[in-house]
Design a protein around this motif. Structure first.
Motif, short mmCIF file in Angstrom:
data_model
loop_
_atom_site.label_atom_id
_atom_site.label_comp_id
_atom_site.label_asym_id
_atom_site.label_seq_id
_atom_site.Cartn_x
_atom_site.Cartn_y
_atom_site.Cartn_z
N GLU A 10 -11.29 1.02 -4.90
CA GLU A 10 -10.97 0.58 -3.54
C GLU A 10 -10.83 1.78 -2.60
O GLU A 10 -11.25 1.73 -1.44
N ILE A 11 -10.25 2.88 -3.12
CA ILE A 11 -10.13 4.10 -2.31
C ILE A 11 -11.52 4.60 -1.93
O ILE A 11 -11.80 4.90 -0.76
N LEU A 12 -12.39 4.71 -2.94
CA LEU A 12 -13.73 5.25 -2.70
C LEU A 12 -14.53 4.35 -1.76
O LEU A 12 -15.29 4.84 -0.92
N LEU B 214 -11.09 6.82 9.49
CA LEU B 214 -10.58 6.76 8.13
C LEU B 214 -9.17 6.18 8.09
O LEU B 214 -8.87 5.30 7.28
N LEU B 215 -8.31 6.66 8.99
CA LEU B 215 -6.92 6.17 9.02
C LEU B 215 -6.88 4.70 9.41
O LEU B 215 -6.05 3.94 8.91
N GLU B 216 -7.79 4.32 10.26
CA GLU B 216 -7.86 2.91 10.68
C GLU B 216 -8.23 2.02 9.48
O GLU B 216 -7.64 0.96 9.27
N LYS B 217 -9.21 2.50 8.69
CA LYS B 217 -9.63 1.75 7.50
C LYS B 217 -8.50 1.69 6.47
O LYS B 217 -8.26 0.67 5.83
N LEU B 218 -7.80 2.82 6.28
CA LEU B 218 -6.70 2.85 5.31
C LEU B 218 -5.54 1.97 5.74
O LEU B 218 -4.85 1.38 4.91
N ALA B 219 -5.31 1.87 7.07
CA ALA B 219 -4.21 1.04 7.58
C ALA B 219 -4.44 -0.43 7.26
O ALA B 219 -3.49 -1.21 7.17
N GLU B 220 -5.73 -0.81 7.10
CA GLU B 220 -6.04 -2.20 6.74
C GLU B 220 -5.70 -2.48 5.28
O GLU B 220 -5.50 -3.63 4.89
N LYS B 221 -5.63 -1.42 4.47
CA LYS B 221 -5.41 -1.58 3.03
C LYS B 221 -3.97 -1.28 2.61
O LYS B 221 -3.48 -1.84 1.64
N LEU B 222 -3.32 -0.35 3.34
CA LEU B 222 -2.00 0.14 2.92
C LEU B 222 -0.92 -0.23 3.92
O LEU B 222 -1.17 -0.20 5.14
N PRO B 223 0.30 -0.52 3.44
CA PRO B 223 1.44 -0.64 4.35
C PRO B 223 1.65 0.70 5.08
O PRO B 223 1.38 1.76 4.53
N GLN B 224 2.15 0.64 6.31
CA GLN B 224 2.27 1.85 7.13
C GLN B 224 3.14 2.91 6.47
O GLN B 224 2.83 4.11 6.54
N GLU B 225 4.22 2.48 5.79
CA GLU B 225 5.12 3.48 5.18
C GLU B 225 4.43 4.26 4.06
O GLU B 225 4.66 5.46 3.89
N LYS B 226 3.54 3.60 3.31
CA LYS B 226 2.81 4.29 2.24
C LYS B 226 1.79 5.26 2.83
O LYS B 226 1.58 6.36 2.31
N LEU B 227 1.12 4.83 3.88
CA LEU B 227 0.14 5.70 4.53
C LEU B 227 0.83 6.93 5.12
O LEU B 227 0.34 8.06 4.99
N ASP B 228 1.99 6.70 5.77
CA ASP B 228 2.74 7.83 6.34
C ASP B 228 3.19 8.79 5.24
O ASP B 228 3.15 10.01 5.42
N ASP B 229 3.60 8.24 4.10
CA ASP B 229 4.04 9.08 2.97
C ASP B 229 2.88 9.93 2.47
O ASP B 229 3.03 11.13 2.21
N ALA B 230 1.69 9.32 2.34
CA ALA B 230 0.52 10.06 1.87
C ALA B 230 0.14 11.16 2.86
O ALA B 230 -0.20 12.28 2.47
N LEU B 231 0.21 10.87 4.16
CA LEU B 231 -0.13 11.88 5.18
C LEU B 231 0.88 13.02 5.18
O LEU B 231 0.52 14.19 5.38
N GLN C 88 -0.75 5.86 -6.91
CA GLN C 88 -1.13 4.49 -7.31
C GLN C 88 -0.93 3.48 -6.17
O GLN C 88 -0.58 2.33 -6.40
N TYR C 89 -1.21 3.94 -4.94
CA TYR C 89 -1.13 3.03 -3.80
C TYR C 89 -2.34 2.08 -3.78
O TYR C 89 -2.23 0.94 -3.32
#
Length: 567
Positions: free
Chosen positions: A46-48, A5-22, A40-41
């Motif tokens: 697209e999330i689903l 899941l994190l790998e898929k999200l990393a393809e869509k989100l900048p790392q700083e946004k993903l880290d913030d969400a985590l 609203q990232y």
């Protein structure tokens, strides 16, 4: 699984946004999908899609064309379905496929499996699509009002809450008193069936609920006579009316919610020999204003109305009986005018829809703000375009005409049977013929006809009864495309009526020089109409026939709303 899941999200989100969400997930315990959506990232679809790919579940953008299994809507309460945004979309081999927009909410799915007594398989679908499908699925549960009636017991009749919130939610019935639940379900079912009015009509032995759908009244449930007073009192409480006063008519209004939609309810009561009779007019605030090309105008009429909308001065009347769509036509016309370069002001009773960039004034007769008084004030507001809800008297007519003669474009409505009748009406209320002739640009008469349901539409050869009706419209079988007539067979989508929705038929009288001369000479409406037809006027009936030949509506509908044309 989390790594994928994190790998898929990393393809869509900048790392700083993903880290913030985590980080928020770890601190708050909220699910990752909700956090990404709230911040609203990424958009929800697209999330689903991302979560579906990572978790190995299907994803759908919408649920169009899918029917909810009866076992789901019969067993699962609408409150549960709505609270958790879950709706069944397929049942096969003892497994229910369920649309959800919350990948990590496991407990509601477990509860759903227990309610259904079968396994459930998730499909990820955006919340808006699920909400639409929930409303569609439960609108056909015609027994909802019956269920509410069954819950009413003798001892509960006095348990009438006098508290009404600013915006009553019809679907929030879980902890409501039986009478409140009954009234809410009546309104909920009316909205789901596209009703414009709800009638609560008392008889000697029962109280009849009736809905007006697409302009036609239908009898629905009957309410036991013993709960009549409680039901009427509940509606009067909603409308902030005097529940103790039963001898004189009263008017009230309320706002109700259904999901995210807000609906204005105009309530009218009158005393009858069997008790108070109530009519509730339903106005959906979230309904979009129609565009000119969406209201049934033929190409010629559309071109004419667009030309009229951009004239600099003059008066245009839209005529027809109550409920013929006059205000909708006016709103559609006003929406064509650029409100950034022109000052557009309306005075209405009531304001039915709110128009962006336009100032709208509500008539308040009790406070002295009548159409005539409001019009005088409007003229001091430097308007370019004015819309008057209705010309009811000589005073209003004179001010409107004066405004048109002094460089303003004025739109208004009249209650007349056809376009030529508007001229006679203006003369009858006391306006001089030369003023009418010099200010009037065009008169548009209209009626609403029901549209053939797209789900059960079929083409058949005309029967003997059809041929008889066709003769009334002066239609020959050879006039029909391929010799076939379109009609609706009746289905769940149209509640077995064969019709879904309405469109308008039009008659547009252009005030030419010949017509102006007739107006000044006080010619009759018949003479004026003949002159209009000589210059190409398409009558209401002729426009209706055109829509029959196009397969939009039926012969019965055109005959129902139009009169015989003059020869």
């Amino acid at each position: 699984m989390k790594d994928i899941l994190l790998e898929k999200l990393a393809e869509k989100l900048p790392q700083e946004k993903l880290d913030d969400a985590l980080r928020i997930e770890a601190e708050s315990g909220q699910t990752l999908d909700r956090i990404i959506l709230r911040k609203q990232y990424l958009p929800e679809d697209e999330i689903l899609q991302t979560f579906a790919d990572a978790l190995g579940y299907p994803f759908r953008v919408d649920l169009e064309g899918i029917k909810v299994p009866a076992s789901f809507s019969d067993l699962v309460p609408i409150e549960f379905s709505r609270n958790y945004s879950l709706i069944g979309i397929e049942e096969a081999d003892g497994v229910m496929t369920v649309a959800t927009c919350s990948p990590f909410e496991i407990h509601p799915m477990d509860d759903l499996a227990a309610i259904l007594g079968m396994e459930v398989e998730p499909v990820f679908v955006p919340r808006a699509a699920i909400t639409i499908h929930i409303n569609r699925a439960y609108r056909h549960k015609a027994d909802m009002v019956d269920e509410a009636i069954e819950t009413i017991e003798e001892e509960s009749l006095d348990d009438l809450s006098t508290f009404v919130s600013e915006s009553e939610d019809l679907l929030d019935v879980a902890n409501k008193a039986p009478i409140i639940k009954l009234v809410n379900m009546v309104l909920f079912q009316a909205l789901k069936m596209r009703a414009s009015d709800v009638h609560i009509q008392p008889f000697e032995d029962r109280v009849q609920i009736r809905y007006r759908i697409d302009g036609v009244l239908y009898d629905m449930e009957s309410v036991p006579k013993k709960v009549q007073d409680a039901v009427i009192s509940r509606v009067k409480v909603m409308g902030k009316m005097d529940i103790a006063e039963r001898r004189i008519p009263q008017d009230g209004r309320a706002t109700i919610k259904i999901g995210d939609s807000e609906v204005d309810v105009r309530i009218s009561t009158v005393p009858t020999n069997h008790g108070e009779r109530i009519v509730m007019r339903l106005l959906d605030k979230t309904t979009n204003v129609y565009k000119l090309d969406e209201i049934g105008l033929s190409p010629d009429h559309l071109k004419t109305l667009r030309h009229i909308a951009h004239l600099s001065h003059g008066i245009i009347f839209v005529t027809g009986p109550t409920g013929s769509g006059k205000t909708t036509t006016l709103y559609a016309t006003l929406s064509e005018i650029d409100s950034t370069t022109k000052n557009i002001i309306t005075i209405e009773d009531p304001i039915e829809y709110h128009l962006a960039g336009i100032s709208q004034i509500q008539v308040a007769d009790k406070k002295g703000l009548t159409f005539a008084a409001g019009l005088r004030s409007l003229l001091r507001q430097d308007p370019d375009v004015m819309m008057i809800g209705e010309v009811r008297d000589e005073q209003t007519a004179r001010i409107a005409i004066q405004a048109a003669l002094t460089g303003h474009l004025v739109f208004s409505t009249l209650h007349t049977n056809d376009s030529a009748g508007a001229v006679s009406r203006m003369l009858d209320i006391g306006v001089e013929p030369y003023l009418v002739a010099s200010s009037l640009i065009s008169v548009i008469a209209q009626r609403l006809v029901r549209v053939i349901c797209s789900e059960c539409r079929m083409e058949t050869s005309p029967s003997q009864e059809d041929l008889k009706l066709m003769r009334e419209l002066k239609l020959a079988p050879t006039d029909l495309p391929n010799g076939q007539l379109a009609r609706g067979g009746g289905c769940d989508n149209c509640f077995n009526t064969g019709y879904t929705g309405r469109t308008a038929i039009y008659e547009m009288l252009d005030i030419s020089e010949d017509v102006r001369t007739l107006v000044v000479d006080r010619a009759s409406a018949t003479v004026i109409k003949r002159a209009g037809m000589a210059q190409g006027l398409v009558t209401l009936r002729a426009d209706g026939i055109r829509k029959v030949l196009e397969g939009v509506t039926t012969i019965e509908e055109v005959l129902r709303v139009t009169q015989m044309d003059i020869e």
